[in-house]
Scaffold this motif. Structure first.
Motif, PDB file in Angstrom:
ATOM      1  N   SER A  25      -9.566  -4.634  -8.459  1.00  0.00           N
ATOM      2  CA  SER A  25      -8.844  -3.932  -7.394  1.00  0.00           C
ATOM      3  C   SER A  25      -9.411  -4.365  -6.057  1.00  0.00           C
ATOM      4  CB  SER A  25      -8.995  -2.409  -7.549  1.00  0.00           C
ATOM      5  OG  SER A  25      -8.375  -1.964  -8.729  1.00  0.00           O
ATOM      6  N   ARG A  26      -8.524  -4.522  -5.065  1.00  0.00           N
ATOM      7  CA  ARG A  26      -8.932  -4.943  -3.733  1.00  0.00           C
ATOM      8  C   ARG A  26      -8.539  -3.887  -2.708  1.00  0.00           C
ATOM      9  NH1 ARG A  26      -9.172 -10.749  -2.704  1.00  0.00           N
ATOM     10  NH2 ARG A  26      -8.017 -10.344  -0.780  1.00  0.00           N
ATOM     11  N   THR A  27      -9.281  -3.839  -1.638  1.00  0.00           N
ATOM     12  CA  THR A  27      -8.986  -2.863  -0.596  1.00  0.00           C
ATOM     13  C   THR A  27      -7.713  -3.203   0.178  1.00  0.00           C
ATOM     14  OG1 THR A  27     -10.524  -4.051   0.863  1.00  0.00           O
ATOM     15  CG2 THR A  27     -11.367  -2.100  -0.280  1.00  0.00           C
ATOM     16  N   ASP A  28      -7.170  -4.409  -0.031  1.00  0.00           N
ATOM     17  CA  ASP A  28      -5.894  -4.741   0.610  1.00  0.00           C
ATOM     18  C   ASP A  28      -4.713  -4.355  -0.276  1.00  0.00           C
ATOM     19  OD1 ASP A  28      -5.955  -6.655  -1.373  1.00  0.00           O
ATOM     20  OD2 ASP A  28      -5.984  -8.388  -0.023  1.00  0.00           O
ATOM     21  N   GLY A  29      -5.006  -3.665  -1.397  1.00  0.00           N
ATOM     22  CA  GLY A  29      -3.948  -3.149  -2.244  1.00  0.00           C
ATOM     23  C   GLY A  29      -3.560  -4.016  -3.423  1.00  0.00           C
ATOM     24  N   GLN A  30      -4.122  -5.203  -3.541  1.00  0.00           N
ATOM     25  CA  GLN A  30      -3.762  -6.095  -4.635  1.00  0.00           C
ATOM     26  C   GLN A  30      -4.592  -5.779  -5.879  1.00  0.00           C
ATOM     27  OE1 GLN A  30      -4.921 -10.391  -4.689  1.00  0.00           O
ATOM     28  NE2 GLN A  30      -2.717 -10.775  -4.762  1.00  0.00           N
TER      29      GLN A  30
END
Length: 238
Positions: free
Chosen positions: A116-121
């Protein structure tokens, strides 16, 4: 989460000019690696972490660009990319966690996990590491060669990134180091080689350096982009 924010802020503030790497409070640098592809990495451990956890801060000529955190099994836990700032973390409940111990004992380790990434990906990663049976000594350090392959897909199964090639491992440090490989985030495969050239221990000249010295030049910007993506996924050293 507060220690991670402090770590990120500290490293982001480090100057691009030549200097000495200072890890966060409560942490100690134990290894500096000058590598091909205009990169120098400082490896450090922190008292507050679980036993066996390790961190790595990567620098190019412009300064720090990547920070990664692995556990005792060299299982990639989280990473930070800079400009733009993005944190990528390993989701709980990996289908097949990466296991350094299994790689050493059986010669192969398959893995499958979610990120999971903080940019939503959110993505899925599958692949393997396998010992080739070949040993190599670089700057006096005995390493074992591996072959690897991984594929990263989005939630719909679309392939986003792939990489394959060789890496090196140190059983003593329980670390992966980059080697000659190929990386693809589109139609074409891009050759890469971030192999270590010099291992520097505490007290030796060049320890804690923040300026890379090998293969630096105008073409390194493309290497940096691909290196970030690959290192963000492999082990840590993804």
């Amino acid at each position: 989460m507060k220690p991670l924010i402090l770590t990120l802020g500290l490293l982001a503030a480090l100057p691009a000019e030549a200097g000495s790497f200072t890890p966060p409070e409560g942490c100690e640098t134990f290894l500096t690696v000058q590598a091909r592809g205009c990169r120098v990495s400082n490896h450090y451990r922190c008292e507050a972490d679980a036993p066996g956890d390790q961190w790595r801060a990567d620098f190019d000529q412009e300064g720090v660009f990547f920070l990664s955190h692995v556990n005792r099994e060299a299982e990639w836990v989280e990473s930070f990319e800079f400009n733009p700032d993005v944190r990528q973390s390993l989701d709980d409940g990996a289908a097949d966690p990466a296991e350094f111990s299994k790689l050493l004992s059986s010669g192969r380790d398959d893995f499958a996990f979610s990120l999971s990434r903080t940019d939503g990906q959110n993505t899925e990663v599958t692949g393997f590491d396998a010992l080739t049976g070949r040993s190599i000594t670089i700057d006096g350090v005995a390493l074992q060669e591996t072959e690897f392959e991984y594929t990263e897909t989005d939630a719909e199964g679309t392939i986003l990134r792939q990489s394959r090639g060789n890496e090196y491992i140190s059983a003593e440090w329980r670390l992966f180091f980059a080697g000659p490989s190929e990386y693809r985030d589109g139609e074409a495969w891009l050759p890469m080689d971030g192999s270590p050239v010099k291992f520097i221990l505490p007290g030796e000249p060049g320890f804690a350096a923040t300026q890379p010295i090998y293969e630096c030049g105008a073409l390194m910007s493309s290497y940096r982009k691909s290196s970030e993506a690959k290192e963000a996924l492999s082990h840590d050293d993804l």
